[in-house]
Design a protein around this motif. Structure first.
Motif, PDB file in Angstrom:
ATOM      1  N   SER A 251     -41.859  22.696 -12.702  1.00 35.63           N
ATOM      2  CA  SER A 251     -42.815  23.754 -12.343  1.00 35.63           C
ATOM      3  C   SER A 251     -42.110  25.092 -12.191  1.00 35.63           C
ATOM      4  O   SER A 251     -42.602  26.140 -12.659  1.00 35.63           O
ATOM      5  N   VAL A 254     -41.110  26.388 -15.679  1.00 38.28           N
ATOM      6  CA  VAL A 254     -42.258  26.947 -16.409  1.00 38.28           C
ATOM      7  C   VAL A 254     -42.655  28.300 -15.833  1.00 38.28           C
ATOM      8  O   VAL A 254     -42.942  29.261 -16.570  1.00 38.28           O
ATOM      9  N   SER A 255     -42.662  28.355 -14.491  1.00 35.56           N
ATOM     10  CA  SER A 255     -43.040  29.615 -13.842  1.00 35.56           C
ATOM     11  C   SER A 255     -42.071  30.735 -14.202  1.00 35.56           C
ATOM     12  O   SER A 255     -42.490  31.878 -14.498  1.00 35.56           O
ATOM     13  N   GLU A 256     -40.784  30.436 -14.213  1.00 36.29           N
ATOM     14  CA  GLU A 256     -39.782  31.436 -14.542  1.00 36.29           C
ATOM     15  C   GLU A 256     -39.908  31.872 -15.998  1.00 36.29           C
ATOM     16  O   GLU A 256     -39.766  33.061 -16.323  1.00 36.29           O
ATOM     17  N   LEU A 257     -40.161  30.916 -16.877  1.00 35.21           N
ATOM     18  CA  LEU A 257     -40.306  31.276 -18.300  1.00 35.21           C
ATOM     19  C   LEU A 257     -41.536  32.151 -18.515  1.00 35.21           C
ATOM     20  O   LEU A 257     -41.521  33.072 -19.360  1.00 35.21           O
ATOM     21  N   GLU A 258     -42.600  31.855 -17.799  1.00 40.21           N
ATOM     22  CA  GLU A 258     -43.798  32.700 -17.914  1.00 40.21           C
ATOM     23  C   GLU A 258     -43.509  34.122 -17.404  1.00 40.21           C
ATOM     24  O   GLU A 258     -44.010  35.105 -17.943  1.00 40.21           O
ATOM     25  N   ARG A 259     -42.708  34.171 -16.339  1.00 39.73           N
ATOM     26  CA  ARG A 259     -42.354  35.482 -15.799  1.00 39.73           C
ATOM     27  C   ARG A 259     -41.484  36.254 -16.790  1.00 39.73           C
ATOM     28  O   ARG A 259     -41.678  37.458 -17.023  1.00 39.73           O
ATOM     29  N   LYS A 261     -41.461  35.979 -19.922  1.00 38.82           N
ATOM     30  CA  LYS A 261     -42.237  36.332 -21.107  1.00 38.82           C
ATOM     31  C   LYS A 261     -42.793  37.751 -21.024  1.00 38.82           C
ATOM     32  O   LYS A 261     -42.984  38.419 -22.047  1.00 38.82           O
ATOM     33  N   ASN A 262     -43.010  38.215 -19.806  1.00 39.31           N
ATOM     34  CA  ASN A 262     -43.569  39.559 -19.616  1.00 39.31           C
ATOM     35  C   ASN A 262     -42.505  40.652 -19.647  1.00 39.31           C
ATOM     36  O   ASN A 262     -42.840  41.833 -19.584  1.00 39.31           O
ATOM     37  N   GLN A 276     -32.122  30.132 -16.665  1.00 34.86           N
ATOM     38  CA  GLN A 276     -33.019  29.016 -16.969  1.00 34.86           C
ATOM     39  C   GLN A 276     -32.287  27.901 -17.717  1.00 34.86           C
ATOM     40  O   GLN A 276     -32.627  26.719 -17.582  1.00 34.86           O
TER      41      GLN A 276
END
Length: 465
Positions: A251, A254-259, A261-262, A276
């Motif tokens: 989790s 995934v959260s770090e990768l989503e962050r 991405k921005n 990561q």
């Protein structure tokens, strides 16, 4: 075939066969003895008759008749023939009994062959060559040993009765012994048939027996059941272990990768990606730990190597400080000056690292003052004692016995994320490395986990050097 029936058949048949052989040998030996004794009696009478003939050979035939009259009642049924040196008949007993083999025996008798014995039906037949006062004589005797056969038949009947009696007694005793011997084994088999491998609680098999071998067998079965149950329970909860160990890091990843991405700047993205990668490698390490335990549970030998245990703790502390920089770990040695070799233990590096990580993470989650103490005690020669101590609300005395059970979470865990599986996995790893782990709360605001590593393996390592 049931083991009870096998014992009954094998034991009884062996004893009965030995009894039959023994009684048969007795009968045969007595029969041979009867025959030998009777033939010697015949031989004695032949020599007596020859001496009388030699003594009264000048007298008339009437004297010879009287001699025969005197001897006729010696045996029940007898015929005696005496011949001179030319093999001419000089005396024949009064019995009308025929000797069919008389001519054949007479022809075989000579100074070089002085004794011939044979049988005609139940009659004992002997032929002898005798020398008396310089004269040579040949004699053939045929007689029936009525008294001897009577004793032989009586012995045969007694032996048959003894055999039947022993057979009945042996069968009864064999049945009793087979039931007594097989009863514990039957009880053990019934307990195994009633054993339910799906239950997490192991009920040890108990049988009443005074046999050392059966006691050892029962202990071996109980140990096998215990290990089987542990493996079954571990496999049963594998999905929960994976969920507990991997859900949070996945989790977070995934959260770090989503962050990330921005992010618009490549310069900002690169260090984040490297972080990561480190976390993903840590995640892979957890998966490898679970696979390693699965291999050991399937019967493969765990791979161990010499490790310095304090360095392993420092490595894990560095990893946790990177995630929890505000948490402080204090490492103390007892005594202050120690032999560094006493810190080297033969362990599985992958598994023991995960166990240490779980224990120190537990301190981070449950400590009330953001710090923990690690005491490494080298004062004992047989084992190395390591205590992980943190301040915080302890579990109750009633809850202590359930601490290392699956899914157990004490009252002090309210509001803390977890599934109650970390300590179960830690205990499993510690035991696989020939160590032990215990929990205590010496005060109202203290939690102590104590791990004891056996130093036998270390002694072998240092000794080989």
């Amino acid at each position: 075939m049931k083991i009870r029936d096998k014992i009954l058949i094998h034991f009884s048949s062996t004893v009965i066969a030995l009894t039959a052989i023994s009684l048969t040998i007795i009968y045969i030996l007595f029969s041979e003895y009867r025959e030998e004794e009777f033939q010697q009696q015949q031989n004695g009478k032949i020599h007596t008759t020859i001496k009388l003939i030699e003594k009264f050979k000048q007298e008339s035939a009437t004297i010879s008749y009287l001699i025969d009259q005197q001897d006729i009642n010696d045996f029940y049924d007898e015929k005696l023939l005496v011949y001179d040196s030319n093999k001419d008949l000089i005396f024949a007993s009064l019995d009308s009994l025929d000797i069919l083999k008389a001519e054949s025996i007479l022809n075989k008798l000579s100074p070089s062959q002085r004794w011939i014995e044979t049988k005609e039906e139940n009659y004992d037949l002997i032929g002898i060559y005798a020398e008396t006062n310089g004269h040579n004589y040949y004699a053939v005797s045929k007689a029936y040993d009525a008294f001897g056969y009577t004793k032989l038949y009586f012995l045969r009947n007694v032996l048959v009765i003894i055999f039947l009696f022993i057979t009945i007694v042996v069968i009864l005793i064999s049945r009793f012994l087979s039931n007594k011997i097989s009863r514990p084994i039957t009880a053990l088999a019934e307990n195994l048939n009633n054993y339910d491998p799906s239950t997490e609680k192991v009920e040890e098999l108990e049988i009443e027996t005074s046999s050392y071998e059966l006691s050892q067998l029962t202990q071996g079965f109980n140990e096998l059941l215990r290990r089987t149950n542990e493996a079954f329970v571990f496999q049963k909860h594998t999905i929960h272990h994976i969920s507990h160990q991997l859900k949070t890091p996945i989790s977070v990843l995934v959260s770090e990768l989503e962050r990330i991405k921005n992010f618009s700047s490549i310069v900002d993205i690169k260090p984040e990606i490297e972080n990561q990668i480190i976390k993903a490698k840590s995640l892979g390490g957890i998966i490898n730990v679970l696979l390693e335990i699965s291999k050991i549970e399937s019967g493969q030998q765990t791979q161990k190597q010499p490790l310095r245990i304090d360095e392993l703790f420092f490595d894990v502390i560095d990893e946790l400080n990177a995630i929890y920089p505000d948490f402080h770990f204090e490492v103390n040695y007892v005594p202050d000056e120690i032999d560094e070799n006493s810190l080297i233990i033969n362990l599985n590096p992958l598994l023991i690292r995960q166990a240490v990580h779980n224990l120190l993470s537990n301190c981070v989650s449950y400590s009330s003052d953001h710090k923990a103490e690690i005491s490494i005690d080298c004062t004992e020669s047989d084992y190395l004692k390591i205590q992980i101590i943190n301040a915080g609300k302890p579990i109750s005395t009633e809850e202590e016995s359930f601490l290392f059970n699956h899914f157990f979470r004490g009252k002090n865990s309210q509001g803390i994320i977890g599934f109650g599986l970390g300590l179960v996995l830690t205990k499993k790893i510690v035991e696989l490395n020939s160590a032990s782990i215990t929990y205590s709360n010496p005060s109202d605001n203290s939690n102590v986990f104590e791990v004891r590593f056996s130093l036998t393996a270390r002694t072998e390592i240092t000794g080989s050097n």
